[in-house]
Design a protein around this motif. Structure first.
Motif, mmCIF file in Angstrom:
data_model
loop_
_atom_site.group_PDB
_atom_site.id
_atom_site.type_symbol
_atom_site.label_atom_id
_atom_site.label_comp_id
_atom_site.label_asym_id
_atom_site.label_seq_id
_atom_site.Cartn_x
_atom_site.Cartn_y
_atom_site.Cartn_z
ATOM 1 N N GLU A 165 72.680 39.151 59.723
ATOM 2 C CA GLU A 165 73.388 39.814 60.781
ATOM 3 C C GLU A 165 74.056 38.267 61.468
ATOM 4 N N CYS B 250 81.554 34.862 63.517
ATOM 5 C CA CYS B 250 81.761 35.925 64.441
ATOM 6 C C CYS B 250 82.034 35.322 65.858
ATOM 7 N N HIS C 190 78.810 42.108 66.790
ATOM 8 C CA HIS C 190 77.696 42.249 65.856
ATOM 9 C C HIS C 190 77.893 42.924 64.325
ATOM 10 N N THR D 88 76.171 37.416 64.888
ATOM 11 C CA THR D 88 76.304 37.713 66.270
ATOM 12 C C THR D 88 77.159 36.581 66.900
ATOM 13 N N GLU D 89 77.725 36.838 68.034
ATOM 14 C CA GLU D 89 78.561 35.732 68.670
ATOM 15 C C GLU D 89 78.450 34.373 68.478
ATOM 16 N N SER E 87 83.747 44.118 66.899
ATOM 17 C CA SER E 87 83.764 42.755 66.484
ATOM 18 C C SER E 87 84.970 42.279 66.248
ATOM 19 N N THR F 30 78.769 46.712 66.135
ATOM 20 C CA THR F 30 79.655 46.876 67.599
ATOM 21 C C THR F 30 80.893 46.593 67.192
#
Length: 112
Positions: free
Chosen positions: A76, A61, A65, A78-79, A99, A97
Motif C-alpha cells: 500500500e 505517492c 491511496h 499513501t501520500e 491518486s 482513491t
C-alpha cells in the motif's frame, strides 16, 4: 534530448503544475535516453494490469491511496510513501482513491 514538457532547470510544483499542463491526466514530465519521469493520475478504481519495465523504477505517492502488487504481494502506498522496483520486476496497480503518483524510470545503457 528532452521530449517532455519540462525544460532543464525549470521548476514546477507537482501539485499545481503550471499553465498548459493538464492536472487531471497522466503525462511525461521529462523523457530522455536515460530516464523518464511521469506524473501519473489514477482515478479511484483504476487498475493497471501486471507488467514490467526494462529500467529501474521509483514510485512516489503524491496524493491518494494505491495498492501495488509486487510478485504476488500487495504493497500500500499513501501520500508521501515511496517504492523502488528493480528492472523487469512484475507489478500491477489499483487505485483505492483518486491518486497521483510520480514515477521515475532509469534505463541502463543496454536497455536503450
Amino acid at each position: 534530448m528532452n521530449q517532455g514538457h519540462v525544460q532543464s532547470g525549470e521548476v514546477i510544483n507537482l501539485d499545481t503544475l503550471r499553465d498548459g499542463m493538464p492536472g487531471d491526466s497522466t503525462f511525461a514530465l521529462v523523457k530522455t535516453d536515460d530516464m523518464e519521469v511521469i506524473r501519473m493520475v489514477l482515478p479511484r478504481g483504476k487498475d493497471i494490469m501486471e507488467h514490467s519495465v526494462e529500467g529501474e523504477i521509483s514510485i512516489q505517492c503524491l496524493k491518494g491511496h494505491v495498492i501495488i502488487q509486487v510478485e504476488g504481494e500487495a504493497r500500500e502506498l499513501t501520500e508521501n510513501d515511496w517504492l523502488y522496483l528493480t528492472h523487469n520486476q512484475p507489478h500491477g496497480l489499483h487505485a483505492k482513491t483518486d491518486s497521483i503518483l510520480l514515477v521515475t524510470i532509469l534505463f541502463k545503457a543496454d536497455d536503450r
